[in-house]
Structure formats: C-alpha cells, structure tokens
Design an enzyme around this catalytic site. Structure first.
Site, PDB file in Angstrom:
ATOM      1  CG  ASP A 215      -2.275   0.696   0.913  1.00 49.41           C
ATOM      2  OD1 ASP A 215      -2.220   1.894   0.583  1.00 49.41           O
ATOM      3  OD2 ASP A 215      -3.345   0.080   1.013  1.00 49.41           O
ATOM      4  CG  HIS A 238      -0.714   1.483  -3.403  1.00 47.76           C
ATOM      5  ND1 HIS A 238      -1.968   1.109  -2.972  1.00 47.76           N
ATOM      6  CD2 HIS A 238      -0.219   0.406  -4.066  1.00 47.76           C
ATOM      7  CE1 HIS A 238      -2.210  -0.140  -3.356  1.00 47.76           C
ATOM      8  NE2 HIS A 238      -1.159  -0.582  -4.012  1.00 47.76           N
TER       9      HIS A 238
END
Length: 392
Positions: A215, A238
C-alpha cells in the site's frame, strides 16, 4: 594517630548528617526479567515487567534494552506512559516476532487492534538494528507498531520492519517526531500494509529510509502539518500519499507538507493526493520536488474522486486542494498517461504549479496527461506539456 582517628570520626559523622542519594539502574535488559529469546517461548510477560520497571525510575534518561542475537516472541503489548524519566530509550538490537497463528494471541476481549503500542510518552526514542517481524498474512487487520499521543519521539538507528499484518508504523497525535534510517518490507500483494502512516501529527521529519509495501509507502492524513519527507526510496507500493481525506463527509485538513529527493522504483503511484467526494476541509501548501521515477504506473496524480469500492457517487462538496507544486520531476511512467489531475467542478484545484518536468514512458515514448478542473501554471520545460495549465 589521634588526629587521624579524629578525622575519620568527623567524616563518619558528616556521612550521617548529609542527605543520601539512591542510585537506580538506567538500563533494563529484558533477559533480566525472564525473557528467553528463542523465538518460541512467550516473552510477553517479561517485556511487560521490564517496561514497568523502566517507566517507574526517576532519572534524566532510562533505557529498555532488547539484546542482539535473540528472537523474542511477544503477543499484543502496551508500553504506556507517562514515565518518571525525562527521556526513555527503547533499544531493539534483537528481533521481535508476532505469533504466527492468531489463535495464540489471547487478546483482551478477543480484540487485537495493535501488536506493539506506545502511548502517552514524552522524550521517547526507539532505535537499533533489530527486526520487528509482524508475521504477516494470517491477521491482516491488525496494526503492527503504533505510537500515539506523545511528544518528542524519535525512531531509527537501522530498525527493520517486516511483513506487518496491516500498517507497519502508525504515528498518531505526536508533537515533534523524527523517523530516520528505517527499512520496511512487505509483499507487493499484501493489503493495507502502509509503511508509515502519519495522522494528527505536527513537526514531522521522515528521511533516509527504504520502504516497499503493498500500500502507501507513506500516508499523511487528517490533522497533520509541517511534515518533511526527504531521501526516501519507495517501491513497491502506492506512493507517498496525502490522504485519503474526506471519507464519509469528514472535515479533514493537511497542510505544509514537503517531499523532496524521493525515488520511486516500480511503484503503483508516485506523488499522490487523494480525496473522497462529499468530504470537507483542505489539503494545501504542499510541495513535491526533485523526484525520480523508474517504471512507475502513476508518477503524478491528484484525484478528488478517490474511492476504494465499486459503488461511489459524485457529490458537490469536496476537500479543497490548493497551492500544490511539483518541481524538478524526471523519470519513466509505466502508463502512457503520466500526469493525472482530476478535480471537482464545484471545488476545483487551484494554485497548482508544475515546473521543470521530464517524464517519458518506460519504453521511452512520449507520455500524455489528463486534466479536469485544474487552475494553475506550468513553467520551465514540461514533458509532457500541460496545456490545461497557464504557460509561464
């Protein structure tokens, strides 16, 4: 001889009259409280006892030590303050590992929201070259390591975080914070395993760290201000993200954030701001500068339509995004669209500046951009050229 005897008598008398000082040990080793460190024995109670003694001592500084060359198995554990010393240092030279099977946690009321939790402390330093291993996938919903409601916190010294069940490091409500020289590793497919999650913190410095997760490498959310991120390598992950902000109509605010000298290697996103429709508040005074991308899917993205599920509705209200600068940006994009600036019609993004940018696709073709409701300027040489912004 008589004078010598008299001198000794006077000294002994004075020693009775003068106040005495009690010396306290300032280093507490978990091994002295029953910890075994074989990676199989439950050392939770030993750590709890060592912390109790550490926190109780009145001193200018005190240290809890986790020695090297050992692996300590611990269940969810609270390190709560306030403590009596002005500064508390936790030295992690050995390895900490969570139970692999969640049934071994034996959490209070069967709630396992956190694994290692520091709370209510002032002058806390957590450092060392040990590894904090969350044992990963069997319990993805739990935060591995959190520090909350504290002042003057420092994390670093070569600490390694691995395979968190959820967010690796959660920093919540901290006044004055530094994170330096840490390594965070989790599989690219692991869900919600943010590297460093900053919420409600002010005066924050994060630097010289390597983060690879499933993430956000770093997520900066509501209530955070005056945050500086520099010399960070992100990938996989991310990106370095402001948000998400405004979920379920929340009034979220993030401001005065500077990200510089960052490298993104094979990351899904690079410099990102994400907000939900229907939210309120603002993200402002933000700068990304001297950024290098290699094979990054979305190098630059502002998304006021962020949604992590299928049924999302467009709403009139939005978190206001203003005064955001992208400067000295170079590298390659995995997708042809390298720059995405998608903003709300009712609350357009304003004062957006892009200066000196050169992004090509990974196969060295021209990249493109997508703009929607953006007001700002492009100056210097920008590749791709951003015709949606005023050219200066």
């Amino acid at each position: 001889m008589e004078y010598s005897f008299l001198f000794l008598f006077v000294l002994s008398t004075l020693s009775l009259l003068l106040p005495t000082t009690t010396s306290h040990p300032t280093v507490f080793n978990v091994l002295h409280y029953g910890a075994v460190g074989d990676g199989q024995t439950d050392d939770t109670n030993a750590f709890a006892k060592a912390w109790k003694q550490t926190c109780a001592v009145s001193s200018s500084s005190v240290t809890l030590r986790v020695p090297s060359h050992k692996t300590f198995l611990i269940r969810p554990l609270k390190f709560y303050g306030p403590c009596n010393s002005k500064t508390v240092t936790v030295e992690v030279y050995g390895n900490l590992v969570a139970p692999y099977d969640p049934s071994d946690w034996r959490c209070e009321h069967n709630i396992c929201g956190r694994w290692i939790h520091f709370h209510g402390l002032a002058g806390l330093t957590v450092r060392g070259h040990g590894r904090i291993d969350g044992s990963g996938a069997r319990w993805w919903r739990t935060k591995a390591f959190e520090i909350s409601d504290s002042d003057n916190v420092h994390i670093g010294g070569g600490l390694r975080f691995k395979d968190s069940p959820r967010m690796h490091i959660v920093l919540n409500g901290i006044r004055t914070l530094s994170v330096s020289n840490v390594t965070i590793d989790a599989p690219e497919q692991s869900p919600n395993t943010d590297g460093i999650h900053v919420t409600g913190c002010t005066n924050v410095v994060i630097d010289h760290s390597r983060i690879g997760t499933g993430d956000d490498c770093i997520s900066i959310v509501d209530g955070s201000s005056f945050v500086t991120v520099s010399n960070v390598v992100c990938g996989p992950g991310h990106g370095i993200s402001i948000g998400s902000l405004g979920k379920n109509g929340a009034n979220d605010k993030v401001e005065h954030v500077r990200v510089s000298d960052a490298v993104f290697l094979g990351a899904q996103n690079g410099a990102r701001i994400k907000t939900w429709q229907g939210g309120r508040g603002h993200a402002r005074h933000i700068m990304f500068e001297r950024i290098l991308y290699h094979d990054t899917t979305n190098p630059i993205i502002i998304d006021q339509f962020y949604c992590d599920h299928q049924h999302c509705r467009t709403k009139e209200s939005a978190v206001q995004i203003k005064n955001v600068t992208f400067r000295q940006i170079v590298g390659t994009s995995r997708m042809k669209t390298a720059v995405i600036l998608k903003c709300s019609k009712t609350f357009p993004c304003t004062d957006i500046v892009v200066e000196d940018m050169h992004i090509l696709t990974t196969d060295e073709h021209d990249a493109t951009f997508e703009c929607k409701n953006v007001l700002g300027i492009a100056q210097g040489k920008t590749v791709p050229g951003l015709s949606c912004l005023d050219l200066v």
